[in-house]
Design an enzyme around this catalytic site. Structure first.
Site, PDB file in Angstrom:
ATOM      1  CG  ASP A 297      57.910  46.486 -24.645  1.00  0.00           C
ATOM      2  OD1 ASP A 297      56.879  45.777 -24.537  1.00  0.00           O
ATOM      3  OD2 ASP A 297      58.123  47.193 -25.643  1.00  0.00           O
TER       4      ASP A 297
HETATM    5  C1  NOJ Z   1      55.414  45.054 -26.939  1.00  0.00           C
HETATM    6  C2  NOJ Z   1      55.292  46.475 -27.394  1.00  0.00           C
HETATM    7  O1  NOJ Z   1      56.568  47.011 -27.676  1.00  0.00           O
HETATM    8  C3  NOJ Z   1      54.595  47.367 -26.390  1.00  0.00           C
HETATM    9  O2  NOJ Z   1      54.390  48.631 -26.967  1.00  0.00           O
HETATM   10  C4  NOJ Z   1      53.292  46.747 -25.956  1.00  0.00           C
HETATM   11  O3  NOJ Z   1      52.614  47.595 -25.075  1.00  0.00           O
HETATM   12  C5  NOJ Z   1      53.580  45.400 -25.330  1.00  0.00           C
HETATM   13  N1  NOJ Z   1      54.215  44.546 -26.319  1.00  0.00           N
HETATM   14  C6  NOJ Z   1      52.303  44.730 -24.801  1.00  0.00           C
HETATM   15  O4  NOJ Z   1      51.513  44.344 -25.844  1.00  0.00           O
END
Ligand code: NOJ
Length: 771
Positions: A297
């Site tokens: 993430d």
């Molecule tokens: C953080 C989020 O937790 C995740 O779900 C997302 O895909 C990414 N950022 C990218 O935006």
């Protein structure tokens, strides 16, 4: 040798105890060897990838493992890095001209011509916004979820986005958690069906089709169990809970072919998910045989040090790769430290090669080596096309849940003299779209006022509309810089009071009032947990004042989580939950309110009476004094306000006595459970038949009920249909904390069939050992 004996073991086992997910591990043992080309069954794709890999420098390999964001502080260095092969993927770039320009750098000017992969959060639509995933689950219709994501994939790919960070399949049993809106709710069975449907929708028939996008199942694993419902907080889950409740939707998504997976932010049982080798390697690769790639993430590799897990960025890079992270999102520990770490012997070269292999394989499957560019006229033709709008509108009507309809107040008649349309969400464009709408243009959205005006255009009905109260937004969302919230227009106490009275005056003047209340867009999603479930701001007071006028009141809820509407459930005659419906919100809500569409959705999550009851879910274990099951609290009921699976229709239905094809079945067999449903109302409508089971005794206690089958059907007035659900005994298996394995335990099972999780029609089933 190991491979052969494992395969043989699989064969032996296939006729005896059923290890549900063992078959995946049988396939898997070969997968890595096949991918490495150490097996003569290696496909053309594997051979292509292995050949490319053999020509890559260490730096180019690490480049493939690095993803940078549009807003990262790279500046002009970004192009340079692409030219040098130091970037594998970009996120948030969505201008097709820029995508083609960057792709041109990678394809024509870099040494090895490896295409870039452009990713974006296409969670419930790209430019045309669809109902949020929790709403898609409320359709209780996997085909609806698949259609929404197919349409979203077509639109996103039209600008060159070939990778979405969805579906989010995290089970969530705590409505305080803001991201509950992004998943399918509380249940592993419903969640699994929604997970696989969304993967099919995104990835289409073939990943190499120009309108297919790679799915990324997330956030592995247990993110939805954050302590206190606070986003990013740790999760503590027993292996029993993890395997029986939280993991099945991942397995379903992977089985459906999900090409990538995202590691979660939080600690799972004390080990950060992004550095958790048990999760990402032992379980995902070895046990399940996952053949896609794993992305971290956002900054979650760098954050391993924040967790107090790694000693700094180099340690973080080393341990994330060792755990099984193939690509780092946004932080740059791989880029900055991996090459040295390999040279120092801290990371084996094979771990780098394995990671890169999965990434290149995904790019190959997407057809990016052959067709790296997006055709520029697609964006012209496909964004917010009539086809997209029609799909969004129809899906928004299929996801609504009717919670109350005393005296058949809904659908409203069009020929009344006047309707008061009140609430802070009636003319907000961003709010009705829901959290993941970064690719949307708010001006595309149909507001509730516009929808009502169109719907009533040919009648003489007057619409008296005003917001009544300002929605209090609290802290800005994480996307506020890119997507600012509407500014408040009522800024003084006097203006607020005058507006409140004006709204109530309009209610008094009208024949009927429709109050559109709920949560602003920014109150759900990432970093948007809530410590209460009440209607934010002064909306509750507005609702009570409207009801006090004595006029019939319809409450339309716009929300991303169950809300505390206990008062409304007793005093407001009609309550319709439309969640966040998306771009066509106004038209869809008007269609539902005036009966052009009939609500047929069901709750994918238990609806508590108050925040004090959470977490509250139907599939709990019963441990003591059954008679007291609804009175566990000294100061109130422990029963939900609305049970899981609940939802009404403008039609009414009756169910004939249930039938089962057998009362005894051997483990490995299946039984058919059927029931005839009749539409006994005056309007066509949909009903969802639901099958629940319970294991009476075994090596561990099992939940009081578990959903094991469902089907949504449409019936005209008077029409009957027999719904037959096949209960495969493999659905009765579970991972036992006593035996440490997945099996079906012979014994007596209860079966219930009905239209929500309180279903009353009952039968028993004897499951005997495999003959
Ligand atoms: C953080 C989020 O937790 C995740 O779900 C997302 O895909 C990414 N950022 C990218 O935006």
């Amino acid at each position: 040798m190991f491979r052969i004996s494992r395969a043989g073991l699989c064969q032996l086992l296939s006729g005896s105890l059923l290890f549900l997910f063992f078959s995946a591990s049988c396939v898997q043992v070969d997968a890595a060897q096949v991918a490495r080309g150490q097996d003569n069954r290696a496909s053309e794709a594997d051979r292509f990838v292995n050949d490319l890999l053999s020509r890559m420098t260490l730096e180019e390999k690490i480049g493939q493992m690095s993803q940078i964001a549009l807003n990262s502080p790279e500046g002009p260095k970004r192009d340079e890095r692409i030219l040098k092969g130091e970037v594998g993927s970009l996120l948030f770039v969505r201008d097709p001209v820029e995508i083609n320009r960057l792709q041109h750098l990678a394809m024509e000017k870099s040494r090895l011509h490896i295409p870039l992969l452009f990713g974006f959060d296409v969670i419930h639509g790209y430019r045309t916004i669809y109902p949020v995933p929790l709403a898609l689950a409320a359709s209780w219709d996997p085909a609806t979820a698949e259609r929404a994501q197919r349409m979203a994939a077509r639109e996103a790919s039209a600008v060159g986005i070939r990778w979405t960070f969805a579906p989010m399949v995290d089970i969530a049993r705590d409505p305080r958690w803001g991201r509950i809106m992004e998943g399918a709710g509380e249940d592993p069975y419903l969640g699994s069906r929604m997970a696989e449907a969304q993967v099919r929708g995104f990835q289409g028939d073939k990943l190499s089709d120009a309108d297919s996008i790679l799915a990324c199942v997330k956030h592995f694993a247990g993110y939805g169990a954050a302590v206190g419902g606070r986003d990013y907080d740790s999760s503590d889950l027993s292996e029993e809970q993890l395997r029986n409740v939280y993991l099945p939707p991942y397995q379903a998504a992977i089985k459906a072919g999900a090409g990538s997976l995202m590691s979660a932010y939080m600690d799972l049982n004390g080990v950060p998910a992004t550095g958790n080798r048990w999760l990402l390697h032992d379980l995902l690769r070895k046990e399940w045989g996952f053949r896609g790639f794993v992305v971290s993430d956002w900054d979650s590799v760098l954050s391993l040090t924040t967790h107090g897990f790694t000693s700094g960025p180099e340690d973080a890079a080393v341990r994330a790769v060792h755990a099984g992270v193939d690509m780092e999102m946004t932080s740059t520990t791989f880029r900055d430290h991996l090459a040295d770490a390999v040279k120092k012997g801290l990371v084996p070269q094979s771990e780098i090669d394995d990671a890169v292999r999965w990434i290149l394989l995904a790019k190959y499957k997407l057809g990016l080596f052959k067709n790296p560019y997006v055709s520029l006229d697609r964006a012209q033709k496909e964004l917010v096309s009539e086809e997209q709008r029609t799909a969004s509108r129809s899906i928004a009507t299929r996801t609504a849940v009717l919670l109350r309809n005393e005296g058949g107040l809904l659908p409203l008649k069009r020929d009344v003299t006047s309707i008061a349309l009140i609430g802070p969400l009636i003319d907000s464009r961003p709010d009705v779209m829901g959290s993941w709408s970064l690719g949307s243009h708010p001006e595309d959205t149909v507001t509730v006022v516009e929808g009502f005006e169109r719907s009533l255009a040919s009648t003489g009905t007057k619409i008296l509309s005003t917001k009544g109260v300002e929605i209090e937004r609290g802290q800005p969302s994480i996307f506020d810089d890119q997507f600012p919230s509407p500014k408040p227009t009522l800024t003084t106490d006097a203006a607020k009071e005058a507006e409140f009275h004006h709204a109530i005056d309009l209610v008094k003047q009208a024949d009927v009032a429709v109050l559109v209340l709920g949560e602003a867009q920014t109150m759900n999603g990432e970093r948007a947990s809530r410590s209460t479930l009440t209607l934010p701001g002064k909306q509750q007071q507005l609702l009570e004042a409207a009801v006090a006028t004595g006029k019939p009141v319809v409450l339309v809820l716009v929300n991303g989580r169950p809300l505390d509407i206990t008062w409304a459930s007793e005093h407001v005659p009609a309550i319709l939950d439309v969640w966040y419906p998306g771009t066509e919100a106004g038209n869809a809500i008007a269609a539902l309110v005036f009966g052009n569409a009939v609500p047929g959705g069901k709750l994918p999550v238990t609806w508590p009476r108050s925040v004090g009851q959470v977490p509250l879910y139907y599939a709990h274990n019963l441990t003591q004094i059954p008679k007291d099951r609804d009175t566990r609290y000294w100061d109130g009921s422990s029963a939900p306000l609305y049970p899981f699976g609940y939802g009404l229709s403008y039609a009414t239905f009756s169910l004939a006595p249930m039938k089962t094809s057998a009362t005894t079945v051997h483990s490995g067999g299946s039984v058919e459970v059927s029931v005839e449903v009749q539409n006994t109302g005056g309007l066509a409508g949909d009903e969802v038949v639901q099958l629940y089971t319970h294991q009476r005794s075994g090596s561990a206690s099992r939940p009081v009920r578990e959903l094991k089958g469902f089907r949504r059907i449409a019936l005209k007035p008077g029409e009957r249909q027999t719904v037959t659900l096949t209960l495969d005994t493999k659905e009765l298996g579970f991972w036992s904390p006593q035996t440490h394995r997945w099996s079906i335990e012979p014994g007596v099972f209860d079966l219930w069939i009905g239209t929500d999780s309180n279903a009353t029609q009952h039968a028993t089933l004897d499951v005997t050992p495999q003959p």
